[in-house]
Enzyme design. Sequence first.
Site, mmCIF file in Angstrom:
data_model
loop_
_atom_site.group_PDB
_atom_site.id
_atom_site.type_symbol
_atom_site.label_atom_id
_atom_site.label_comp_id
_atom_site.label_asym_id
_atom_site.label_seq_id
_atom_site.Cartn_x
_atom_site.Cartn_y
_atom_site.Cartn_z
ATOM 1 N N ASP A 13 0.807 -1.220 0.000
ATOM 2 C CA ASP A 13 0.000 0.000 0.000
ATOM 3 C C ASP A 13 0.839 1.269 0.000
ATOM 4 O OD1 ASP A 13 -2.226 -1.714 0.137
ATOM 5 O OD2 ASP A 13 -2.016 -1.826 2.313
ATOM 6 N N GLY A 15 1.490 2.906 -2.682
ATOM 7 C CA GLY A 15 1.077 3.753 -3.804
ATOM 8 C C GLY A 15 1.633 3.221 -5.112
ATOM 9 N N LYS A 16 1.794 1.891 -5.165
ATOM 10 C CA LYS A 16 2.337 1.261 -6.388
ATOM 11 C C LYS A 16 1.418 1.509 -7.576
ATOM 12 C CE LYS A 16 2.340 -2.708 -4.274
ATOM 13 N NZ LYS A 16 2.057 -2.299 -2.893
ATOM 14 N N GLY A 17 0.106 1.456 -7.320
ATOM 15 C CA GLY A 17 -0.867 1.637 -8.409
ATOM 16 C C GLY A 17 -0.682 2.979 -9.082
ATOM 17 N N ALA A 39 -4.158 -8.145 -3.496
ATOM 18 C CA ALA A 39 -3.684 -6.787 -3.749
ATOM 19 C C ALA A 39 -4.862 -5.837 -3.938
ATOM 20 C CB ALA A 39 -2.820 -6.760 -5.007
ATOM 21 N N GLY A 40 -4.643 -4.591 -3.574
ATOM 22 C CA GLY A 40 -5.608 -3.533 -3.879
ATOM 23 C C GLY A 40 -4.823 -2.310 -4.285
ATOM 24 N N HIS A 41 -4.907 -1.947 -5.558
ATOM 25 C CA HIS A 41 -4.122 -0.827 -6.083
ATOM 26 C C HIS A 41 -5.070 0.277 -6.526
ATOM 27 C CE1 HIS A 41 -0.787 -3.942 -7.169
ATOM 28 N NE2 HIS A 41 -0.949 -3.784 -5.879
ATOM 29 N N THR A 128 -5.781 -11.946 3.737
ATOM 30 C CA THR A 128 -6.930 -11.286 3.119
ATOM 31 C C THR A 128 -8.069 -12.287 2.889
ATOM 32 O OG1 THR A 128 -6.006 -11.727 0.942
ATOM 33 C CG2 THR A 128 -5.457 -9.601 1.945
ATOM 34 N N GLN A 223 1.881 -6.426 -3.337
ATOM 35 C CA GLN A 223 2.443 -6.587 -1.994
ATOM 36 C C GLN A 223 3.788 -5.839 -1.905
ATOM 37 O OE1 GLN A 223 1.079 -9.847 -3.418
ATOM 38 N NE2 GLN A 223 -0.745 -8.818 -2.697
ATOM 39 N N THR A 299 -8.709 -3.744 -0.258
ATOM 40 C CA THR A 299 -9.256 -5.077 -0.505
ATOM 41 C C THR A 299 -10.213 -5.504 0.606
ATOM 42 O OG1 THR A 299 -7.315 -5.694 -1.761
ATOM 43 C CG2 THR A 299 -8.596 -7.502 -0.886
ATOM 44 N N ASP A 332 2.587 14.661 1.316
ATOM 45 C CA ASP A 332 1.574 15.645 1.723
ATOM 46 C C ASP A 332 0.922 15.288 3.060
ATOM 47 O OD1 ASP A 332 0.705 13.514 -0.165
ATOM 48 O OD2 ASP A 332 -1.308 14.191 0.381
ATOM 49 N N VAL A 413 2.477 14.054 -3.902
ATOM 50 C CA VAL A 413 1.873 15.015 -2.964
ATOM 51 C C VAL A 413 0.342 14.937 -3.012
ATOM 52 C CG1 VAL A 413 3.831 16.597 -2.878
ATOM 53 C CG2 VAL A 413 2.105 16.875 -4.684
HETATM 54 P P1 GDP Z 1 -0.760 0.122 -3.556
HETATM 55 O O1 GDP Z 1 -1.361 -1.120 -3.015
HETATM 56 O O2 GDP Z 1 0.706 0.213 -3.320
HETATM 57 O O3 GDP Z 1 -1.110 0.392 -5.005
HETATM 58 O O4 GDP Z 1 -1.398 1.332 -2.721
HETATM 59 P P2 GDP Z 1 -2.943 1.509 -2.306
HETATM 60 O O5 GDP Z 1 -3.711 1.953 -3.496
HETATM 61 O O6 GDP Z 1 -3.441 0.323 -1.555
HETATM 62 O O7 GDP Z 1 -2.815 2.668 -1.233
HETATM 63 C C1 GDP Z 1 -2.246 3.895 -1.548
HETATM 64 C C2 GDP Z 1 -3.276 5.014 -1.321
HETATM 65 O O8 GDP Z 1 -2.629 6.258 -1.317
HETATM 66 C C3 GDP Z 1 -4.329 5.108 -2.414
HETATM 67 O O9 GDP Z 1 -5.532 5.533 -1.849
HETATM 68 C C4 GDP Z 1 -3.754 6.170 -3.354
HETATM 69 O O10 GDP Z 1 -4.752 6.845 -4.087
HETATM 70 C C5 GDP Z 1 -3.117 7.086 -2.366
HETATM 71 N N1 GDP Z 1 -1.926 7.817 -2.847
HETATM 72 C C6 GDP Z 1 -0.941 7.407 -3.686
HETATM 73 N N2 GDP Z 1 0.035 8.339 -3.757
HETATM 74 C C7 GDP Z 1 -0.342 9.349 -2.934
HETATM 75 C C8 GDP Z 1 0.260 10.586 -2.539
HETATM 76 O O11 GDP Z 1 1.362 10.950 -2.956
HETATM 77 N N3 GDP Z 1 -0.433 11.367 -1.645
HETATM 78 C C9 GDP Z 1 -1.645 10.990 -1.132
HETATM 79 N N4 GDP Z 1 -2.236 11.799 -0.252
HETATM 80 N N5 GDP Z 1 -2.225 9.830 -1.489
HETATM 81 C C10 GDP Z 1 -1.592 9.028 -2.356
HETATM 82 P P1 IMO Z 2 -0.931 -4.396 -2.093
HETATM 83 O O1 IMO Z 2 -0.511 -4.963 -3.431
HETATM 84 C C1 IMO Z 2 -0.936 -4.834 2.248
HETATM 85 C C2 IMO Z 2 -0.936 -8.965 3.767
HETATM 86 C C3 IMO Z 2 -2.159 -9.447 4.510
HETATM 87 C C4 IMO Z 2 -1.528 -10.428 5.470
HETATM 88 C C5 IMO Z 2 -0.416 -11.048 4.628
HETATM 89 C C6 IMO Z 2 -0.798 -12.400 4.021
HETATM 90 O O2 IMO Z 2 -2.220 -3.642 -2.142
HETATM 91 O O3 IMO Z 2 0.186 -3.631 -1.463
HETATM 92 P P2 IMO Z 2 -2.381 -13.084 2.017
HETATM 93 O O4 IMO Z 2 -3.859 -12.876 1.811
HETATM 94 O O5 IMO Z 2 -1.519 -12.476 0.969
HETATM 95 O O6 IMO Z 2 -2.025 -14.526 2.279
HETATM 96 O O7 IMO Z 2 -2.065 -12.317 3.398
HETATM 97 O O8 IMO Z 2 -0.130 -10.127 3.600
HETATM 98 N N1 IMO Z 2 -1.205 -8.426 2.422
HETATM 99 C C7 IMO Z 2 -1.161 -7.122 2.115
HETATM 100 N N2 IMO Z 2 -0.958 -6.036 2.890
HETATM 101 N N3 IMO Z 2 -1.092 -4.697 0.905
HETATM 102 C C8 IMO Z 2 -1.262 -5.779 0.115
HETATM 103 O O9 IMO Z 2 -1.267 -5.707 -1.225
HETATM 104 C C9 IMO Z 2 -1.347 -7.059 0.707
HETATM 105 N N4 IMO Z 2 -1.536 -8.309 0.243
HETATM 106 C C10 IMO Z 2 -1.425 -9.140 1.294
HETATM 107 O O10 IMO Z 2 -2.805 -8.384 5.183
HETATM 108 O O11 IMO Z 2 -0.899 -9.745 6.527
HETATM 109 MG MG MG Z 3 -2.886 -1.753 -1.743
#
Ligand code: GDP
Ligand code: IMO
Ligand code: MG
Length: 427
Positions: A13, A15-17, A39-41, A128, A223, A299, A332, A413
């Site tokens: 999480d 901010g890979k997405g 994953a949740g991006h 998850t 992840q 997710t 930010d 930001v």
């Molecule tokens: P991922 O799993 O690595 O793709 O990240 P997630 O989407 O799960 O979580 C990142 C969150 O931060 C999302 O809600 C994005 O929209 C948000 N995000 C990404 N980059 C930035 C940033 O630079 N600033 C802020 N405030 N939010 C961001």
């Molecule tokens: P993204 O791609 C954050 C965590 C779960 C748990 C552990 C194992 O959005 O960054 P699993 O269901 O994979 O067997 O769970 O890994 N986990 C994540 N935490 N972001 C994720 O994906 C994750 N995918 C799995 O919460 O601790």
């Molecule tokens: Mg995520």
Amino acid sequence: MPAIVLVGAQWGDEGKGKASDLLGDSVSYVVRYQGGNNAGHTVVIGDEHYALHLLPSGVLSPRVTPVIGNGVAVDPGVLIDEIDGLTERGVSCDRLLISANAHLVMPHHRALDKVTERYLGDARIGTTGRGIGPTYGDKVARVGIRVQDLLDPGILRQKLDLVLREKNQVLTKMYNRRGIDADAVADEYLGYAERLQPHVADTALVLNRALDQGEFVLLEGAQATFLDVDHGTYPFVTSSSPTAGGACAGSGIGPTRISKVIGILKAYTSRVGSGPFPTELLDEQGEWLRKAGGEYGVTTGRPRRTGWFDAVLARYATRVNGITDYFLTKLDVLSGLPKVPVCVAYDVNGTRHDEVPMTQTEFHHAVPVCEYLDGWWEDLSQARDFAALPRNAQNYVRAVENMIGAPLTGIGVGPRRDQTLQLRPLL
Ligand code: GDP
Ligand code: IMO
Ligand code: MG
């Protein structure tokens, strides 16, 4: 022309997405190489928010071919729902390619993920619940069912019968659950086969040919480094290899093709699920970070655990991934703190550790040693270049850059595409 890997440097999480979406405009292929719908991006384009689980972020860039690599665990029902959801919003998924060698998440995997977690009680991983661990377990045990098996109903049925013979014993006798009916599963999965067949391809061949022809390929990790089954905080990890090495195995691209590894790093730290987290804040400051950063799972909706930036983790991520460039997100969010703590080392039972300790026992006892950098009050979300940042935010960025072992190329930001400060060319 090269392949580029994008990898999470913390516990997910980061901010890979968003970062992947930014690069999407400059590449021809975006490939997911591991993980599944755990994953949740999030990608924000203008006013539109997209939450992607199985599809690579490249699906949102019309000129990109999105690829689900052989290393991904594919839940076909979830994938079809995701495709339908995007199609309804006017995003075409026609270009999607799915590796014939990717493994399928089956109903027994989801059932086993849930019951084994319950069985672990306080020692649970906090998965998850999407069946990811059992899918990879079966892959390694050589009883997995692959995307290509959907194309051969006889084989699908044969493999399903074989595997359910054992899994149903486990589900019914050990966990007191209902057994799974092979006929019903075969029918359900053959229905998915009809929908997915046009997308199934020898993706390793496609990607290597594309590289031969000078195209850019982005390998998008899900992840993160500390959830990696080898390099993460085992056993509190996911069951695949998100680190850069996993990008080769999970896509069929050789390591000599990779020219850059971009690490995505959040300006603070978050974690979902169980396991050690040295800089975790269990007080109102942690709650403040969670609120300010919107740290709730894409997710599962679970509140994420939060803590300060940890430079020790970043240095480790630089090392095990061979990170060449970093993208620092969510700067930010830190506005409004008089002092911004940064963890620079750990104290483990009275001994200072500048690197992640060798054993989990030590890591569990790691107490952060922090430096306190001057904070800033200004809203950063309108800044469009580094010079526009307040002096203390600039100092924070430069101090972090000096601790992590690789240069910063970009700073986030805000969640939107335009809320990005580019420090040097991304590609
Ligand atoms: P991922 O799993 O690595 O793709 O990240 P997630 O989407 O799960 O979580 C990142 C969150 O931060 C999302 O809600 C994005 O929209 C948000 N995000 C990404 N980059 C930035 C940033 O630079 N600033 C802020 N405030 N939010 C961001
Ligand atoms: P993204 O791609 C954050 C965590 C779960 C748990 C552990 C194992 O959005 O960054 P699993 O269901 O994979 O067997 O769970 O890994 N986990 C994540 N935490 N972001 C994720 O994906 C994750 N995918 C799995 O919460 O601790
Ligand atoms: Mg995520």
